[in-house]
Design a protein around this motif. Structure first.
Motif, PDB file in Angstrom:
ATOM      1  N   PRO A   1     -15.243  34.281  29.619  1.00 37.29           N
ATOM      2  CA  PRO A   1     -14.391  35.418  29.981  1.00 37.29           C
ATOM      3  C   PRO A   1     -14.137  36.300  28.763  1.00 37.29           C
ATOM      4  CG  PRO A   1     -13.477  33.371  30.835  1.00 37.29           C
ATOM      5  CD  PRO A   1     -14.602  32.990  29.926  1.00 37.29           C
ATOM      6  N   ALA A   2     -13.924  37.575  28.985  1.00 33.77           N
ATOM      7  CA  ALA A   2     -13.792  38.524  27.883  1.00 33.77           C
ATOM      8  C   ALA A   2     -12.691  38.130  26.904  1.00 33.77           C
ATOM      9  CB  ALA A   2     -13.531  39.921  28.435  1.00 33.77           C
ATOM     10  N   ASP A   3     -11.620  37.524  27.415  1.00 36.48           N
ATOM     11  CA  ASP A   3     -10.507  37.174  26.530  1.00 36.48           C
ATOM     12  C   ASP A   3     -10.696  35.821  25.837  1.00 36.48           C
ATOM     13  OD1 ASP A   3     -10.205  35.632  28.792  1.00 36.48           O
ATOM     14  OD2 ASP A   3      -8.044  35.987  29.013  1.00 36.48           O
ATOM     15  N   HIS A   4     -11.876  35.167  26.048  1.00 33.48           N
ATOM     16  CA  HIS A   4     -12.156  33.894  25.396  1.00 33.48           C
ATOM     17  C   HIS A   4     -13.462  33.920  24.588  1.00 33.48           C
ATOM     18  CE1 HIS A   4      -8.942  32.161  27.727  1.00 33.48           C
ATOM     19  NE2 HIS A   4      -9.164  30.962  27.180  1.00 33.48           N
ATOM     20  N   ARG A   5     -14.084  35.080  24.476  1.00 35.01           N
ATOM     21  CA  ARG A   5     -15.360  35.152  23.778  1.00 35.01           C
ATOM     22  C   ARG A   5     -15.181  34.893  22.285  1.00 35.01           C
ATOM     23  NH1 ARG A   5     -17.152  40.569  26.883  1.00 35.01           N
ATOM     24  NH2 ARG A   5     -17.744  39.606  28.870  1.00 35.01           N
ATOM     25  N   GLY A   6     -16.103  34.136  21.727  1.00 32.81           N
ATOM     26  CA  GLY A   6     -16.055  33.800  20.307  1.00 32.81           C
ATOM     27  C   GLY A   6     -16.504  32.373  20.091  1.00 32.81           C
ATOM     28  N   PHE A   7     -16.525  31.954  18.836  1.00 32.12           N
ATOM     29  CA  PHE A   7     -16.996  30.614  18.515  1.00 32.12           C
ATOM     30  C   PHE A   7     -15.926  29.571  18.771  1.00 32.12           C
ATOM     31  CE2 PHE A   7     -20.295  32.933  16.343  1.00 32.12           C
ATOM     32  CZ  PHE A   7     -21.403  32.111  16.473  1.00 32.12           C
ATOM     33  N   ARG A   8     -16.325  28.505  19.444  1.00 35.45           N
ATOM     34  CA  ARG A   8     -15.476  27.337  19.601  1.00 35.45           C
ATOM     35  C   ARG A   8     -15.986  26.243  18.663  1.00 35.45           C
ATOM     36  NH1 ARG A   8     -16.711  25.356  25.698  1.00 35.45           N
ATOM     37  NH2 ARG A   8     -16.467  27.594  26.058  1.00 35.45           N
ATOM     38  N   THR A   9     -15.084  25.401  18.210  1.00 36.80           N
ATOM     39  CA  THR A   9     -15.421  24.317  17.297  1.00 36.80           C
ATOM     40  C   THR A   9     -15.268  22.987  18.006  1.00 36.80           C
ATOM     41  OG1 THR A   9     -14.730  25.576  15.358  1.00 36.80           O
ATOM     42  CG2 THR A   9     -14.831  23.180  15.126  1.00 36.80           C
ATOM     43  N   ILE A  10     -16.367  22.228  18.028  1.00 37.24           N
ATOM     44  CA  ILE A  10     -16.381  20.927  18.691  1.00 37.24           C
ATOM     45  C   ILE A  10     -16.622  19.856  17.633  1.00 37.24           C
ATOM     46  CG2 ILE A  10     -17.578  19.481  20.392  1.00 37.24           C
ATOM     47  CD1 ILE A  10     -18.476  22.197  21.703  1.00 37.24           C
ATOM     48  N   HIS A  11     -15.707  18.906  17.516  1.00 35.65           N
ATOM     49  CA  HIS A  11     -15.874  17.815  16.566  1.00 35.65           C
ATOM     50  C   HIS A  11     -16.732  16.726  17.216  1.00 35.65           C
ATOM     51  CE1 HIS A  11     -13.032  19.052  13.373  1.00 35.65           C
ATOM     52  NE2 HIS A  11     -12.524  19.774  14.359  1.00 35.65           N
ATOM     53  N   THR A  12     -17.804  16.357  16.554  1.00 31.53           N
ATOM     54  CA  THR A  12     -18.747  15.410  17.145  1.00 31.53           C
ATOM     55  C   THR A  12     -18.205  13.979  17.119  1.00 31.53           C
ATOM     56  OG1 THR A  12     -19.875  15.220  14.994  1.00 31.53           O
ATOM     57  CG2 THR A  12     -20.770  16.803  16.561  1.00 31.53           C
ATOM     58  N   ASN A  13     -18.601  13.225  18.141  1.00 31.91           N
ATOM     59  CA  ASN A  13     -18.256  11.800  18.228  1.00 31.91           C
ATOM     60  C   ASN A  13     -19.410  11.071  18.909  1.00 31.91           C
ATOM     61  OD1 ASN A  13     -18.041  12.425  20.944  1.00 31.91           O
ATOM     62  ND2 ASN A  13     -15.807  12.350  20.987  1.00 31.91           N
ATOM     63  N   ASP A  14     -19.151   9.893  19.454  1.00 29.76           N
ATOM     64  CA  ASP A  14     -20.250   9.116  20.031  1.00 29.76           C
ATOM     65  C   ASP A  14     -20.719   9.650  21.381  1.00 29.76           C
ATOM     66  OD1 ASP A  14     -18.169   8.323  21.661  1.00 29.76           O
ATOM     67  OD2 ASP A  14     -18.384   6.174  21.249  1.00 29.76           O
ATOM     68  N   GLN A  15     -20.133  10.720  21.879  1.00 30.50           N
ATOM     69  CA  GLN A  15     -20.627  11.383  23.084  1.00 30.50           C
ATOM     70  C   GLN A  15     -21.758  12.358  22.766  1.00 30.50           C
ATOM     71  OE1 GLN A  15     -19.404  10.433  26.231  1.00 30.50           O
ATOM     72  NE2 GLN A  15     -18.629   8.876  24.797  1.00 30.50           N
ATOM     73  N   HIS A  16     -22.000  12.573  21.498  1.00 27.90           N
ATOM     74  CA  HIS A  16     -23.060  13.478  21.066  1.00 27.90           C
ATOM     75  C   HIS A  16     -24.263  12.679  20.572  1.00 27.90           C
ATOM     76  CE1 HIS A  16     -19.312  15.846  20.721  1.00 27.90           C
ATOM     77  NE2 HIS A  16     -20.077  16.824  21.175  1.00 27.90           N
ATOM     78  N   PRO A  17     -25.478  13.220  20.674  1.00 26.68           N
ATOM     79  CA  PRO A  17     -26.667  12.500  20.208  1.00 26.68           C
ATOM     80  C   PRO A  17     -26.519  12.111  18.733  1.00 26.68           C
ATOM     81  CG  PRO A  17     -27.288  14.495  21.391  1.00 26.68           C
ATOM     82  CD  PRO A  17     -25.808  14.558  21.201  1.00 26.68           C
ATOM     83  N   ASP A  18     -26.865  10.882  18.426  1.00 22.28           N
ATOM     84  CA  ASP A  18     -26.796  10.340  17.067  1.00 22.28           C
ATOM     85  C   ASP A  18     -25.368  10.146  16.559  1.00 22.28           C
ATOM     86  OD1 ASP A  18     -29.561  10.052  16.699  1.00 22.28           O
ATOM     87  OD2 ASP A  18     -29.784  12.129  16.037  1.00 22.28           O
ATOM     88  N   GLY A  19     -24.368  10.371  17.415  1.00 19.17           N
ATOM     89  CA  GLY A  19     -22.990  10.147  16.996  1.00 19.17           C
ATOM     90  C   GLY A  19     -22.639   8.664  17.025  1.00 19.17           C
ATOM     91  N   TRP A  20     -21.860   8.211  16.066  1.00 22.95           N
ATOM     92  CA  TRP A  20     -21.515   6.795  15.957  1.00 22.95           C
ATOM     93  C   TRP A  20     -20.086   6.488  16.379  1.00 22.95           C
ATOM     94  CZ3 TRP A  20     -23.700   5.196  10.465  1.00 22.95           C
ATOM     95  CH2 TRP A  20     -25.086   5.066  10.560  1.00 22.95           C
ATOM     96  N   TRP A  21     -19.165   7.390  16.025  1.00 22.06           N
ATOM     97  CA  TRP A  21     -17.752   7.046  16.115  1.00 22.06           C
ATOM     98  C   TRP A  21     -17.109   7.606  17.377  1.00 22.06           C
ATOM     99  CZ3 TRP A  21     -17.410   3.433  12.775  1.00 22.06           C
ATOM    100  CH2 TRP A  21     -18.090   3.516  11.558  1.00 22.06           C
ATOM    101  N   ARG A  22     -16.358   6.754  18.089  1.00 23.34           N
ATOM    102  CA  ARG A  22     -15.652   7.188  19.304  1.00 23.34           C
ATOM    103  C   ARG A  22     -14.613   8.254  18.979  1.00 23.34           C
ATOM    104  NH1 ARG A  22     -10.966   5.592  21.467  1.00 23.34           N
ATOM    105  NH2 ARG A  22     -10.791   3.835  20.030  1.00 23.34           N
ATOM    106  N   LEU A  23     -13.937   8.099  17.850  1.00 25.84           N
ATOM    107  CA  LEU A  23     -12.942   9.073  17.435  1.00 25.84           C
ATOM    108  C   LEU A  23     -13.600  10.126  16.546  1.00 25.84           C
ATOM    109  CD1 LEU A  23      -9.947   6.726  16.529  1.00 25.84           C
ATOM    110  CD2 LEU A  23     -10.309   8.023  18.636  1.00 25.84           C
ATOM    111  N   ALA A  24     -13.476  11.379  16.935  1.00 28.05           N
ATOM    112  CA  ALA A  24     -14.010  12.457  16.114  1.00 28.05           C
ATOM    113  C   ALA A  24     -13.181  12.578  14.839  1.00 28.05           C
ATOM    114  CB  ALA A  24     -13.968  13.771  16.886  1.00 28.05           C
ATOM    115  N   GLY A  25     -13.817  13.071  13.779  1.00 31.56           N
ATOM    116  CA  GLY A  25     -13.105  13.298  12.542  1.00 31.56           C
ATOM    117  C   GLY A  25     -13.103  12.130  11.580  1.00 31.56           C
TER     118      GLY A  25
END
Length: 376
Positions: free
Chosen positions: A290-314
């Motif tokens: 939506p026009a009022d949400h356009r821009g970069f979002r930041t996603i902290h990787t965890n074990d839900q991402h490929p090659d991720g190890w840790w359940r808790l991000a950060g």
């Protein structure tokens, strides 16, 4: 469980990194095999013995040929300067060993192709240490591209900058071609070439500028070429086989930049940013927000991402972690008989791109990848 015994050749910086990776890889994930750090080899006997003891290897030695020929060795891991890669890799392949080799696979594209042909004929598993591609945020970008969620690749922009040139030992092996130095394009530049091709596909032609540092500025290119000097900085334009375009920059005289691997890319449905110095996060902007949400979002990787190890991000993903992730892929390919990447063939193509960049810098014209021969 299958047992895989490793011979590591080279006890320097990357030898240490690989030693840590072999220790961490089986702890962090089930590999289907036990890794045995059997023998560490270095030309200096004292260095080999000290490193083997510190890094947890069962034995040390000075003769890589003897280590490669041993019947109890399954994997040969090459961490020497590039000028020795081809000879060791070919001997290991002939002995039927699986081979992991640090980048660049060699400084000579023709040599690289010979290694690829030998490995394919022998049917052994090969992999090259382009470790940054195994960062979870990069693996997630690759997954989204492959699934079509980011759309059609349009433009790739990348840089790899360091400050080491100001203070590095001028007599180190990386500093001269005679001792195996690859130049900045071949050394750190090959990493961003691999990242670009991993995400966007093959680069097919380039135009470039390269420079060597004189102490207070850049030498003219003619002086660099005539003096057979390595490059300390370079920029190049690239065209990809899929029609995408790219810009690249490398520099070892960028004060304040410790080890900054950065890229961003645009696709028809989204854009992505990645900074190795903030490597736990994946930044993405989508066209259909939506026009009022356009821009970069930041996603902290965890074990839900490929090659991720840790359940808790950060919790942190460091250099040893990414090195271990690449070893996990390599070992699983050996155990399961599945393809791995980047293999020797992929690394040889990176060397073709490197050669094309150097040829383009000298010729002041566009150069087609694969037509440049060994770089100067």
């Amino acid at each position: 469980m299958k047992e895989l015994k490793v011979a590591l050749v080279g006890a320097g910086f990357m030898g240490r990194a690989h030693s840590l990776a072999y220790a961490l890889a089986p702890i962090a994930s089930d590999l289907g095999a036990t890794i045995v750090k059997q023998v560490l080899v270095d030309a200096n006997a004292e260095v080999a013995a000290t490193a083997a003891s510190a890094y947890g290897w069962n034995e040390s030695g000075t003769d890589w040929r003897a280590a490669v020929a041993r019947d109890d060795i399954d994997i040969v891991d090459i961490c020497t300067p590039p000028q020795f890669h081809a000879e060791i890799a070919l001997a290991a392949i002939e002995a039927g060993k699986h081979v992991f080799c640090e980048k660049p696979i060699t400084n000579d594209p023709d040599e690289a192709r010979a290694i690829v042909a030998a490995a394919e004929k022998a049917g052994v598993v090969t992999q090259v240490g382009y470790n940054y591609r195994h960062t979870p945020a990069v693996s997630f970008a690759k997954k989204l591209l492959d699934e079509g969620k980011l759309g059609t690749p349009l433009q790739f922009r990348a840089s790899y900058t360091q400050e080491v040139g100001f203070w590095a030992d001028p007599n180190r092996w990386r500093a001269t071609k005679a001792t195996g130095g690859s130049g900045t394009v071949g050394d750190i530049g090959s990493h961003i070439i691999d990242l670009a091709e991993h995400l966007f596909g093959d680069i097919v032609r380039v135009a470039a500028r390269a420079r060597s540092y004189s102490g207070d500025g850049w030498r003219p290119e003619s002086e660099r070429v005539e003096g057979d000097l390595i490059d300390d900085a370079a920029v190049w334009l690239a065209e990809f086989a899929n029609g995408a375009i790219g810009t690249f920059s490398v520099n070892q005289y960028g004060v304040g930049r410790k080890n900054r691997v950065y890229f961003e890319f645009d696709a028809s449905r989204a854009a992505v940013q990645f900074d190795w110095n903030d490597r736990e996060v994946f930044r993405v902007a989508y066209v259909d927000e939506p026009a009022d949400h356009r821009g970069f979002r930041t996603i902290h990787t965890n074990d839900q991402h490929p090659d991720g190890w840790w359940r808790l991000a950060g919790l942190g993903t460091g250099y040893p972690d990414v090195s271990a992730i690449q070893m996990q892929h390599f070992v699983r390919a050996i155990v399961d008989g599945t393809p791995t990447a980047p293999d020797f063939a992929r690394a040889a193509h990176v060397e073709d791109v490197v050669a094309a960049v150097y040829a383009a810098a000298q010729s002041d014209s566009w150069v087609t990848v694969g037509e440049a021969g060994a770089h100067a």
